[in-house]
Design a protein around this motif. Sequence first.
Motif, PDB file in Angstrom:
ATOM      1  N   ARG B 245      45.498  -9.925  46.388  1.00 10.28           N
ATOM      2  CA  ARG B 245      46.375 -10.616  47.184  1.00 10.28           C
ATOM      3  C   ARG B 245      45.646 -11.719  47.942  1.00 10.28           C
ATOM      4  NH1 ARG B 245      51.582  -8.965  49.525  1.00 10.28           N
ATOM      5  NH2 ARG B 245      52.698 -10.900  50.383  1.00 10.28           N
ATOM      6  N   ILE B 246      46.044 -13.069  48.065  1.00  9.66           N
ATOM      7  CA  ILE B 246      45.322 -14.132  48.619  1.00  9.66           C
ATOM      8  C   ILE B 246      45.993 -14.307  50.247  1.00  9.66           C
ATOM      9  CG2 ILE B 246      45.102 -16.681  48.557  1.00  9.66           C
ATOM     10  CD1 ILE B 246      44.918 -16.393  45.834  1.00  9.66           C
ATOM     11  N   ILE B 247      44.937 -14.245  51.000  1.00 10.03           N
ATOM     12  CA  ILE B 247      45.532 -14.409  52.524  1.00 10.03           C
ATOM     13  C   ILE B 247      44.788 -15.653  53.269  1.00 10.03           C
ATOM     14  CG2 ILE B 247      46.288 -12.033  52.827  1.00 10.03           C
ATOM     15  CD1 ILE B 247      43.670 -11.423  54.050  1.00 10.03           C
ATOM     16  N   GLY B 248      45.139 -16.025  54.225  1.00 12.30           N
ATOM     17  CA  GLY B 248      44.786 -17.221  55.116  1.00 12.30           C
ATOM     18  C   GLY B 248      44.535 -18.504  54.341  1.00 12.30           C
ATOM     19  N   ARG B 249      43.470 -19.074  54.696  1.00 10.65           N
ATOM     20  CA  ARG B 249      43.324 -20.447  54.384  1.00 10.65           C
ATOM     21  C   ARG B 249      43.553 -20.676  52.979  1.00 10.65           C
ATOM     22  NH1 ARG B 249      38.193 -20.876  52.370  1.00 10.65           N
ATOM     23  NH2 ARG B 249      36.905 -19.191  52.862  1.00 10.65           N
ATOM     24  N   GLU B 250      43.089 -19.871  52.138  1.00 10.11           N
ATOM     25  CA  GLU B 250      43.311 -19.936  50.710  1.00 10.11           C
ATOM     26  C   GLU B 250      44.890 -20.068  50.310  1.00 10.11           C
ATOM     27  OE1 GLU B 250      40.900 -17.574  48.163  1.00 10.11           O
ATOM     28  OE2 GLU B 250      38.992 -18.435  49.199  1.00 10.11           O
ATOM     29  N   LEU B 251      45.776 -19.288  51.089  1.00  6.19           N
ATOM     30  CA  LEU B 251      47.145 -19.429  51.001  1.00  6.19           C
ATOM     31  C   LEU B 251      47.660 -20.869  51.303  1.00  6.19           C
ATOM     32  CD1 LEU B 251      49.865 -16.990  50.821  1.00  6.19           C
ATOM     33  CD2 LEU B 251      49.913 -18.026  53.086  1.00  6.19           C
ATOM     34  N   TYR B 252      46.938 -21.465  52.322  1.00  4.06           N
ATOM     35  CA  TYR B 252      47.518 -22.625  52.763  1.00  4.06           C
ATOM     36  C   TYR B 252      47.188 -23.709  51.606  1.00  4.06           C
ATOM     37  CZ  TYR B 252      47.654 -26.872  55.624  1.00  4.06           C
ATOM     38  OH  TYR B 252      47.834 -28.232  55.961  1.00  4.06           O
ATOM     39  N   SER B 253      45.795 -23.536  51.097  1.00  9.13           N
ATOM     40  CA  SER B 253      45.669 -24.477  49.973  1.00  9.13           C
ATOM     41  C   SER B 253      46.402 -24.245  48.859  1.00  9.13           C
ATOM     42  CB  SER B 253      44.155 -24.316  49.740  1.00  9.13           C
ATOM     43  OG  SER B 253      43.176 -24.297  50.614  1.00  9.13           O
ATOM     44  N   LEU B 254      46.820 -23.217  48.278  1.00  6.88           N
ATOM     45  CA  LEU B 254      47.517 -22.897  47.117  1.00  6.88           C
ATOM     46  C   LEU B 254      48.807 -23.582  47.516  1.00  6.88           C
ATOM     47  CD1 LEU B 254      46.395 -19.352  45.848  1.00  6.88           C
ATOM     48  CD2 LEU B 254      45.761 -21.903  45.177  1.00  6.88           C
ATOM     49  N   PHE B 255      49.567 -23.302  48.545  1.00  4.37           N
ATOM     50  CA  PHE B 255      50.878 -23.878  48.899  1.00  4.37           C
ATOM     51  C   PHE B 255      50.862 -25.335  48.862  1.00  4.37           C
ATOM     52  CE2 PHE B 255      53.291 -25.856  52.369  1.00  4.37           C
ATOM     53  CZ  PHE B 255      54.452 -25.745  52.161  1.00  4.37           C
ATOM     54  N   ASN B 256      49.766 -25.959  49.331  1.00  2.00           N
ATOM     55  CA  ASN B 256      49.619 -27.590  49.079  1.00  2.00           C
ATOM     56  C   ASN B 256      49.537 -27.910  47.594  1.00  2.00           C
ATOM     57  OD1 ASN B 256      49.905 -28.455  51.945  1.00  2.00           O
ATOM     58  ND2 ASN B 256      47.850 -27.841  52.176  1.00  2.00           N
TER      59      ASN B 256
END
Lengths: 277, 276
Positions: B245-256
């Motif tokens: 499961r991806i958490i943290g800053r990588e989640l933000y990058s993937l959202f973008n």
Amino acid sequence: MASYVGMFVGLILASAVLMGIVMFVPSLLLPSYIKIILFFISLVLDAMAFTSRYYSYLIGPLLKHRKKHVILSNENPYWLAQSGDTILRKSGENFIATVYISIPLYRSATEMEDDEKLDFSQQISRLVGLSKDPVRYTSELYVMNKDSYIQKLKERITMTENEEADLQSKDAPKNELDRVRGKLAMWRNMLDSIGKGFSFELSTYMTVSATGVKEYEASSLAQQKAKELMSGVGSIFGVPPSIITGADLLRFVEPEYLLPISTVTEQISKNIQEQVI
Amino acid sequence: MDETKLVFLLFSLIIVLFGFLALHELGKGILYYIGVLLLLITTLFILAMNWIDAKLFSAITSILGITFQPAKDYTINKHQNAVIKEVNGIFYATGYITANLFAYTFREESAPEDDEEKMISAPELWERIVMNINFPFKFHVLASGLDVQGIRDELEGKRSYQEFQLSRAMQNNSNEVTLTDIRRRMNMIQAKINRISQGEKPIATVMYIETTAIGVSEKAALDALDAQVNQLRLSFSSMDVETSRIIGRELYSLFNFNFSLPTGMKELSTMFDNQS
């Protein structure tokens, strides 16, 4: 220079200056209790400097808001270009244009021989290595939009209920009333069966972005990259890829288009009814 | 660890070193011990951020209850593992899982026949997975072509290093297990060099799965998302996919990434190094 480098240099310099003050200013000029405060601030800045490697986007808003809900951006994440075929967003002084390209693949592994399966996998490998620029290839399973159909059914049910009420108030003959009630039961059953489960669709598409100083520059660069990719896809799979436009684009971007609202509401109310029963 | 991160770590630890040198300026009493404690905490924090930043960051936001708004109408929850959007009273929670299919895209050390079997079974396995999932999801492969000569030079450098390791191990009369391990690594590198020589293009990929769940409340949506993520992880295990499961800053990058992709390989590589 990336923004996080500037932030790191600023923070590390501030930290070094404070630590220098602690080290070199004599205790006669600066009492120890002030030195420990400066020492503490210096270490906090040092930790922040290291953290800025990955979290530079958070440090500013976190310090600015000092609340539990930190607003990184209050703007829409994108807007559609006037041509309707590109998604645009601003990044610093530049614009980033993103184009979505549909790849119409209708082949199923159940209809393939082993050789064909191997060919297909190799075609996918070739597709992934198609471009030097970052390209995203996506296979998306989404809920079929039955919103308009559900709305139509609901309207029919309301109309038939009104018809039934009219007939009842006019003391209409029993066979006429039964006919309307039968019709009502039919529409309700249809709505029930539609609401029981989702129907799914599978789409394959790719995404490519380009940066430009002006909106049109970014858009035209992204379109150009898209055209190059489309010719590559055409030669690999022998299918005609197309640029996704207008409302169809939203299905790949917004979560509410992935799970359409009426379809979803119908499913939720069904689940709740089942739980209550 | 990339060079930039190494530079960041080095400079941050130099400040800590200066801190140790400055300790005597704080006097000999309680302030001295407070100083030592602060230095130890900072060092531990920097080292922890270096290795497990995503877990540490999500632990801090979970404890403090901090949520983020990455864009209008979107919220990243305090556990940093979902992006939530509310539309007409319905909550849509989106989560991400890493899904690197190395076995299918990088034929490293397996025998060609074995590799072929995997390639043949892949389309059928994929269809079975899709048929058995009854919620929306997206399988993304973000790929970028690499500089052929650069990669070849890098691989040749790695091969030379392994050759040096092998000769040293043979001189030291190391056991057979160590020698076999080094030879295996050399074969892998050689296989990659051969493939590049045959005209295959080296690529860098980030593969991930995105899924969206719905609920009448934020909690209901997040619970449904957890269930969907677990089901996806189970379903994709048949394809030998390493999922987390991806958490943290990588989640933000993937959202973008839903709205814009990075336009260069360098930008892409700096975003993912821990989870993907």
